[in-house]
Scaffold this active site. Structure first.
Site, PDB file in Angstrom:
ATOM      1  N   ALA A  67      -0.148  11.930 -39.365  1.00  0.00           N
ATOM      2  CA  ALA A  67      -0.831  11.379 -40.542  1.00  0.00           C
ATOM      3  C   ALA A  67      -2.320  11.173 -40.246  1.00  0.00           C
ATOM      4  CB  ALA A  67      -0.191  10.052 -40.919  1.00  0.00           C
ATOM      5  N   ASN A  96       6.895  10.284 -48.330  1.00  0.00           N
ATOM      6  CA  ASN A  96       7.751  10.579 -47.178  1.00  0.00           C
ATOM      7  C   ASN A  96       9.132  11.062 -47.613  1.00  0.00           C
ATOM      8  OD1 ASN A  96       5.817   9.747 -45.253  1.00  0.00           O
ATOM      9  ND2 ASN A  96       7.482   9.053 -43.937  1.00  0.00           N
ATOM     10  N   LEU A 121       4.845  12.124 -38.242  1.00  0.00           N
ATOM     11  CA  LEU A 121       5.627  12.773 -39.297  1.00  0.00           C
ATOM     12  C   LEU A 121       5.662  14.290 -39.094  1.00  0.00           C
ATOM     13  CD1 LEU A 121       7.239  12.581 -41.915  1.00  0.00           C
ATOM     14  CD2 LEU A 121       5.087  12.564 -43.188  1.00  0.00           C
ATOM     15  N   GLU A 153      10.954   7.836 -38.890  1.00  0.00           N
ATOM     16  CA  GLU A 153      10.785   8.432 -40.217  1.00  0.00           C
ATOM     17  C   GLU A 153      11.057   9.928 -40.136  1.00  0.00           C
ATOM     18  OE1 GLU A 153       6.053   9.157 -40.608  1.00  0.00           O
ATOM     19  OE2 GLU A 153       6.690   7.081 -40.776  1.00  0.00           O
TER      20      GLU A 153
HETATM   21  C1  LIG Z   1       2.308   8.938 -43.816  1.00  0.00           C
HETATM   22  C2  LIG Z   1       2.505   7.732 -42.919  1.00  0.00           C
HETATM   23  C3  LIG Z   1       3.503   7.927 -41.841  1.00  0.00           C
HETATM   24  C4  LIG Z   1       3.056   8.878 -40.845  1.00  0.00           C
HETATM   25  C5  LIG Z   1       3.182   8.594 -39.540  1.00  0.00           C
HETATM   26  C6  LIG Z   1       2.597   9.451 -38.500  1.00  0.00           C
HETATM   27  O1  LIG Z   1       2.352  10.632 -38.592  1.00  0.00           O
HETATM   28  S1  LIG Z   1       2.301   8.572 -37.084  1.00  0.00           S
HETATM   29  C7  LIG Z   1       1.239   9.599 -36.121  1.00  0.00           C
HETATM   30  C8  LIG Z   1      -0.206   9.382 -36.406  1.00  0.00           C
HETATM   31  N1  LIG Z   1      -1.017  10.135 -35.453  1.00  0.00           N
HETATM   32  C9  LIG Z   1      -1.370   9.654 -34.280  1.00  0.00           C
HETATM   33  O2  LIG Z   1      -1.016   8.562 -33.891  1.00  0.00           O
HETATM   34  C10 LIG Z   1      -2.255  10.553 -33.424  1.00  0.00           C
HETATM   35  C11 LIG Z   1      -3.694  10.073 -33.440  1.00  0.00           C
HETATM   36  N2  LIG Z   1      -4.553  10.886 -32.593  1.00  0.00           N
HETATM   37  C12 LIG Z   1      -4.607  10.746 -31.245  1.00  0.00           C
HETATM   38  O3  LIG Z   1      -3.933   9.919 -30.663  1.00  0.00           O
HETATM   39  C13 LIG Z   1      -5.525  11.663 -30.471  1.00  0.00           C
HETATM   40  O4  LIG Z   1      -6.426  12.280 -31.387  1.00  0.00           O
HETATM   41  C14 LIG Z   1      -4.760  12.796 -29.712  1.00  0.00           C
HETATM   42  C15 LIG Z   1      -3.994  12.175 -28.558  1.00  0.00           C
HETATM   43  C16 LIG Z   1      -3.809  13.488 -30.657  1.00  0.00           C
HETATM   44  C17 LIG Z   1      -5.747  13.852 -29.169  1.00  0.00           C
HETATM   45  O5  LIG Z   1      -6.734  13.243 -28.400  1.00  0.00           O
HETATM   46  P1  LIG Z   1      -7.995  14.135 -27.913  1.00  0.00           P
HETATM   47  O6  LIG Z   1      -8.815  13.210 -27.067  1.00  0.00           O
HETATM   48  O7  LIG Z   1      -7.486  15.398 -27.338  1.00  0.00           O
HETATM   49  O8  LIG Z   1      -8.776  14.517 -29.257  1.00  0.00           O
HETATM   50  P2  LIG Z   1      -9.587  13.517 -30.246  1.00  0.00           P
HETATM   51  O9  LIG Z   1      -8.918  12.182 -30.358  1.00  0.00           O
HETATM   52  O10 LIG Z   1     -11.033  13.522 -29.869  1.00  0.00           O
HETATM   53  O11 LIG Z   1      -9.369  14.293 -31.645  1.00  0.00           O
HETATM   54  C18 LIG Z   1     -10.160  15.415 -32.036  1.00  0.00           C
HETATM   55  C19 LIG Z   1     -10.651  15.188 -33.461  1.00  0.00           C
HETATM   56  O12 LIG Z   1      -9.523  15.100 -34.331  1.00  0.00           O
HETATM   57  C20 LIG Z   1      -9.526  13.868 -35.025  1.00  0.00           C
HETATM   58  N3  LIG Z   1      -8.126  13.407 -35.189  1.00  0.00           N
HETATM   59  C21 LIG Z   1      -7.120  13.510 -34.282  1.00  0.00           C
HETATM   60  N4  LIG Z   1      -5.996  12.980 -34.790  1.00  0.00           N
HETATM   61  C22 LIG Z   1      -6.298  12.540 -36.046  1.00  0.00           C
HETATM   62  C23 LIG Z   1      -5.532  11.901 -37.050  1.00  0.00           C
HETATM   63  N5  LIG Z   1      -4.233  11.612 -36.887  1.00  0.00           N
HETATM   64  N6  LIG Z   1      -6.150  11.607 -38.204  1.00  0.00           N
HETATM   65  C24 LIG Z   1      -7.463  11.906 -38.410  1.00  0.00           C
HETATM   66  N7  LIG Z   1      -8.227  12.498 -37.460  1.00  0.00           N
HETATM   67  C25 LIG Z   1      -7.637  12.819 -36.298  1.00  0.00           C
HETATM   68  C26 LIG Z   1     -10.330  12.913 -34.142  1.00  0.00           C
HETATM   69  O13 LIG Z   1     -10.867  11.840 -34.884  1.00  0.00           O
HETATM   70  C27 LIG Z   1     -11.394  13.867 -33.599  1.00  0.00           C
HETATM   71  O14 LIG Z   1     -12.377  14.077 -34.589  1.00  0.00           O
HETATM   72  P3  LIG Z   1     -13.912  13.657 -34.276  1.00  0.00           P
HETATM   73  O15 LIG Z   1     -13.865  12.183 -33.959  1.00  0.00           O
HETATM   74  O16 LIG Z   1     -14.286  14.503 -33.091  1.00  0.00           O
HETATM   75  O17 LIG Z   1     -14.624  14.006 -35.582  1.00  0.00           O
END
Ligand SMILES: CCC/C=C/C(=O)SCCNC(=O)CCNC(=O)[C@H](O)C(C)(C)COP(=O)([O-])OP(=O)([O-])OC[C@H]1O[C@@H](n2cnc3c(N)ncnc32)[C@H](O)[C@@H]1OP(=O)([O-])[O-]
Length: 272
Positions: A67, A96, A121, A153
């Protein structure tokens, strides 16, 4: 159908309906409306009599980071006067339910080309696919529900125990641990292409699929899927309904919103 953000492309090459996530810069994270569009595409593939296989592809180094935390922030900020229950019924529950339902009811063979990690998701949707191929051994699935103040989920309360086993599921979900290739191999992933380029991987999978399927009597494969799904479809549908209603309480309390905000501000990081 509205392709709100342009992050998802599709093309039909009968008997294949190919859907591609195409926002590698943001790791193919998906806003609520992107998940809706994905679900609509699945419906379109389901209704098209020329289609027998729905293939999910992605781009760049991640399959999808789940998400989009920015879109959750926006949902939180708009209509501040709207009661939390109403807000999350529309921004979470209905979406969802719909996207998960389109995957669980899909009649065509769902093939996921896992070019990299999938989270949340999006990882749940991979787990709902019938066949998953990996680009290499660096793929993983991460379900960070316990870290984000959420619960299972996308019918993961059924798919993960079914595919990985009960205790492996507990280990991954309770401690927010990525499920790496060694555990996915054989249980979720049935072939590793050993490649390092997503476009080459996507092409290699399609070439092999064309070759493998050209001698088949295609209506048989839909008949086989229907039979294989008979025993688990009810379980998946029940899980979907119970999961969203339990998660709704979390959204109304506000804990996931706080934690998604911390992610977006880079104050929270998953341990990988
Ligand atoms: C519908 C509700 C229910 C859903 C539930 C779920 O899905 S729960 C799961 C929810 N998801 C999570 O919990 C995962 C959240 N993300 C992370 O934990 C980390 O990004 C990573 C571990 C996936 C990769 O780390 P890494 O150091 O290798 O890379 P990086 O962090 O530098 O990312 C590169 C660029 O992508 C961007 N971007 C990335 N993800 C998202 C996102 N979800 N959103 C928006 N943007 C995102 C990030 O901001 C950056 O852009 P910037 O700033 O350069 O313009």
């Amino acid at each position: 159908m509205d392709n709100y953000s342009g992050k998802i492309e599709y093309r039909i090459e009968a008997p294949f309906f190919i859907i591609k996530l195409s926002d590698p810069g943001r790791l193919n994270s998906l806003a609520g409306n992107d998940y809706l569009y994905l679900a609509q595409l699945l419906e379109k593939a389901d209704e098209d009599d020329c289609v027998y296989f729905t293939v999910l592809q992605s781009s760049g180094r991640f399959f999808s980071s789940g998400a989009d935390y920015l879109s959750i922030g926006k949902a939180q900020e708009t209509n501040k006067s709207e009661p939390e229950l109403n807000k999350w019924l529309s921004n979470f529950v209905s979406r969802n339910v719909y996207v998960t339902d389109m995957f669980t009811r899909h009649r065509k063979i769902l093939i996921c080309c896992l070019n990299g990690p999938a989270i949340g998701l999006s990882a749940a949707l991979c787990a709902l696919c019938d066949i998953v191929y990996s680009m290499n051994e660096n793929v993983y699935l991460l379900f960070p529900f316990a870290s984000l103040g959420l619960v299972t989920e996308g019918a993961t309360s059924v798919t993960l125990p079914l595919k990985l086993g009960n205790n492996a599921t507990y280990q991954a979900l309770m401690f927010n641990e990525p499920i790496k290739y060694d555990k996915l191999k054989g249980s979720v992933i049935t072939k590793n292409y050993g490649l390092n380029d997503t476009e080459k991987f996507n092409t290699a999978v399609m070439d092999e699929l064309r070759q493998k399927t050209n001698h088949l009597y295609l209506p048989s494969i839909l008949g086989i899927k229907k039979l294989l799904m008979i025993n688990i479809r009810d379980q998946l549908e029940r899980a979907n309904a119970v999961e969203v209603n339990d998660a709704l309480k979390c959204w109304v309390k506000g804990e996931p919103q706080k934690r998604f905000k911390e992610l977006s501000l880079k104050q929270r990081k998953h341990k990988l």
